[in-house]
Design a protein around this motif. Structure first.
Motif, PDB file in Angstrom:
ATOM      1  N   LEU A 245      86.009  58.850  72.194  1.00  0.00           N
ATOM      2  CA  LEU A 245      86.419  59.994  73.005  1.00  0.00           C
ATOM      3  C   LEU A 245      87.857  59.797  73.473  1.00  0.00           C
ATOM      4  O   LEU A 245      88.363  58.673  73.495  1.00  0.00           O
ATOM      5  N   GLU A 247      90.931  59.158  75.911  1.00  0.00           N
ATOM      6  CA  GLU A 247      90.975  58.135  76.968  1.00  0.00           C
ATOM      7  C   GLU A 247      90.470  58.664  78.304  1.00  0.00           C
ATOM      8  O   GLU A 247      89.786  57.961  79.048  1.00  0.00           O
ATOM      9  N   ASN A 248      90.780  59.921  78.620  1.00  0.00           N
ATOM     10  CA  ASN A 248      90.365  60.487  79.902  1.00  0.00           C
ATOM     11  C   ASN A 248      88.852  60.651  80.025  1.00  0.00           C
ATOM     12  O   ASN A 248      88.325  60.793  81.125  1.00  0.00           O
ATOM     13  N   PHE A 249      88.163  60.677  78.879  1.00  0.00           N
ATOM     14  CA  PHE A 249      86.718  60.914  78.889  1.00  0.00           C
ATOM     15  C   PHE A 249      85.908  59.678  78.501  1.00  0.00           C
ATOM     16  O   PHE A 249      84.694  59.762  78.330  1.00  0.00           O
ATOM     17  N   GLU A 250      86.567  58.524  78.360  1.00  0.00           N
ATOM     18  CA  GLU A 250      85.851  57.315  77.941  1.00  0.00           C
ATOM     19  C   GLU A 250      84.757  56.914  78.925  1.00  0.00           C
ATOM     20  O   GLU A 250      83.761  56.315  78.551  1.00  0.00           O
ATOM     21  N   LEU A 252      82.617  58.678  80.163  1.00  0.00           N
ATOM     22  CA  LEU A 252      81.363  59.391  79.871  1.00  0.00           C
ATOM     23  C   LEU A 252      80.513  58.686  78.821  1.00  0.00           C
ATOM     24  O   LEU A 252      79.314  58.964  78.710  1.00  0.00           O
ATOM     25  N   VAL A 257      77.142  60.021  76.858  1.00  0.00           N
ATOM     26  CA  VAL A 257      77.151  60.194  75.402  1.00  0.00           C
ATOM     27  C   VAL A 257      76.211  59.227  74.700  1.00  0.00           C
ATOM     28  O   VAL A 257      75.352  59.635  73.906  1.00  0.00           O
TER      29      VAL A 257
END
Length: 463
Positions: A245, A247-250, A252, A257
């Motif tokens: 994903l 970097e900003n959503f890692e 999650l 996920v």
């Protein structure tokens, strides 16, 4: 002088864990090395390694048959082996550890001066350190306390009568609810969850637990739990390694996920593909074993006996015991009776031999024989290991012969056991063992056969 930190861990967290630790401490001291061993036993870690000790160590030695959390060893040279190797070939294990060039990296990459050597070492130990059997043993090690607690509580409910638990509101019913309704209901989920944990670390735990519970709910049983565990572990590992994903959503990935996708895949596969066929196999095996009699029963008991004594707590022994425990959870209680009888026999046979034929054993062995007797009545087969290591060609065949007799007789007499462990203490629970007199005879006969063979094969020690 080298500084070594070590961890020992076996599936049951009882004998092999502490025997390996003792062997490493003794040989390291004899060779002038400084060592501290953390034992990850059945009641948790003892002699826990501190950050300072790990930092100052020249190498980390992992002697384990189950999954060991490696996060704290980032950047340290390490060497992995089994508890059996640490007990039997201690000198070689310590030498190999000190010569290791493999460096642990939590990113999953090895940073070594000589990458070719690292690849070669990892290739040689691939089956041992990351093999399917080790993942299975990790699941079994976490499942065993659940099974033992549940089995003993079920056995305790039988004190009030075999069918006393059917009367609601009674203590017998409460004991059965705890043991059978709760412990045995979650045991497959625990097995599956920690198989997945061994493969994929923490991300694998949730899909593994859910897959195991599904296996129980769709009657796929113990075999279905094993399938669910491996499926969850490898699916989770693939997702972690291949889905990226921004970097900003890692953040999650671990909380949304990975558990969502892995659980979805495992759940659908278990319900629509695996559940039916594995459930059929499980039911067929159960029906076959329940219908066994005569020579078929004797043969199964004999094989269980041979396996239980072959390596005394090692992979073959654990395979026989694990299958027997799985069958117990499915309501087939004959094999676990044979397994416990055959597992008690080796140390008990050694105890008898050391009491009768003292001229065939050294003074230290005579003392160890008394300890073996205590371990034998507790169903700790590993009590025979020191004798087998010292004289394998004479001792191991003697142990296998006695255990084969005990297992075969137990099955032939139709003995059944409601609990998966406990040794002589379980035998004292009314109704926990079917055909108790013949069960006791089976254990005694097996121990006597072992003792007689030891006295025949071992020659008197010159005075």
């Amino acid at each position: 002088m080298a500084k070594i930190v070590a961890i020992t861990a076996c599936p049951t967290g009882i004998a092999h864990t502490f025997m390996a630790a003792s062997a490493l401490e003794k040989i390291a001291a004899d060779n002038g090395h400084e060592i501290k061993v953390e034992t990850q036993g059945s009641v948790g870690a003892k002699n826990t390694l501190t950050e300072e000790e790990i930092s100052n160590a020249d190498v980390v030695l992992i002697a384990a048959d189950t999954h060991v959390e490696m996060t704290r060893f980032e950047g340290k040279k390490y060497y992995e082996t089994s508890t059996g190797e640490a007990i039997k070939n201690t000198n070689e294990v310590i030498s190999s550890a000190l010569a290791s060039t493999t460096v642990h990296s939590n990113s999953g990459k090895d940073s070594s001066v000589l990458k070719e050597q690292v690849a070669e070492i990892k290739s040689e130990r691939k089956a041992q350190t990351t093999g399917a059997y080790k993942h299975l043993l990790t699941g079994v090690s976490y499942m065993l306390p659940v099974v033992v607690a549940g089995g003993l509580l079920i056995a305790l409910s039988f004190i009030f009568g075999i069918e006393a638990f059917k009367e609601k509101g009674t203590l017998a019913a409460a004991l059965m609810d705890i043991g059978g309704g709760a412990a045995f209901h979650i045991m497959v989920a625990v097995l599956s969850g920690y198989i997945a944990f061994s493969i994929a670390d923490r991300p694998g735990l949730a899909p593994g637990l859910i897959g195991g519970m599904l296996a129980s709910n769709i009657a796929a049983g113990f075999l279905g739990g094993i399938v669910a565990g491996f499926l969850a572990g490898y699916v989770t590992k693939w997702i972690v390694e291949n889905i990226k994903l921004p970097e900003n959503f890692e953040g999650l990935m671990p909380v949304l996920v990975v558990p969502l996708l892995a659980t979805l895949v495992v759940g659908l596969v278990m319900i629509y593909i695996v559940g039916g066929p594995v459930g059929y196999i499980n039911d067929s095996l159960k029906n076959f074993l329940e219908s066994m009699s005569g020579s078929n029963a004797v043969l199964v008991g004999l094989i269980i006996g041979l396996m239980m004594a072959f390596d005394m707590g090692g992979p073959v022994n654990k395979a026989a015991y694990t299958v027997s425990v799985g069958l117990l959870a499915s309501g087939v209680t004959g094999p676990i009776a044979a397994a416990m009888a055959a597992g008690m026999t080796p140390p008990l046979g050694i105890f008898i031999a050391t009491m009768i034929a003292k001229n065939r054993f050294e003074k230290s062995e005579l003392q160890a024989g008394k300890a073996a007797g205590v371990l034998g009545i507790c169903f700790i087969t590993e009590g025979a290991i020191p004798f087998a290591v010292k004289d394998p060609l004479r001792v191991i065949p003697s142990l296998m012969a006695g255990s084969a007799v005990a297992g075969a007789m137990s099955m032939a007499f139709g003995c059944k056991l409601a609990a998966p462990h406990g040794g002589i203490f379980v035998l004292a629970i009314p109704n926990a063992v079917t055909n108790l007199a013949m069960y006791g005879l089976s254990i005694a006969a097996g121990a006597l056969v072992t003792a007689i063979m030891l006295m025949i094969l071992k020659k008197p020690i010159p005075s």
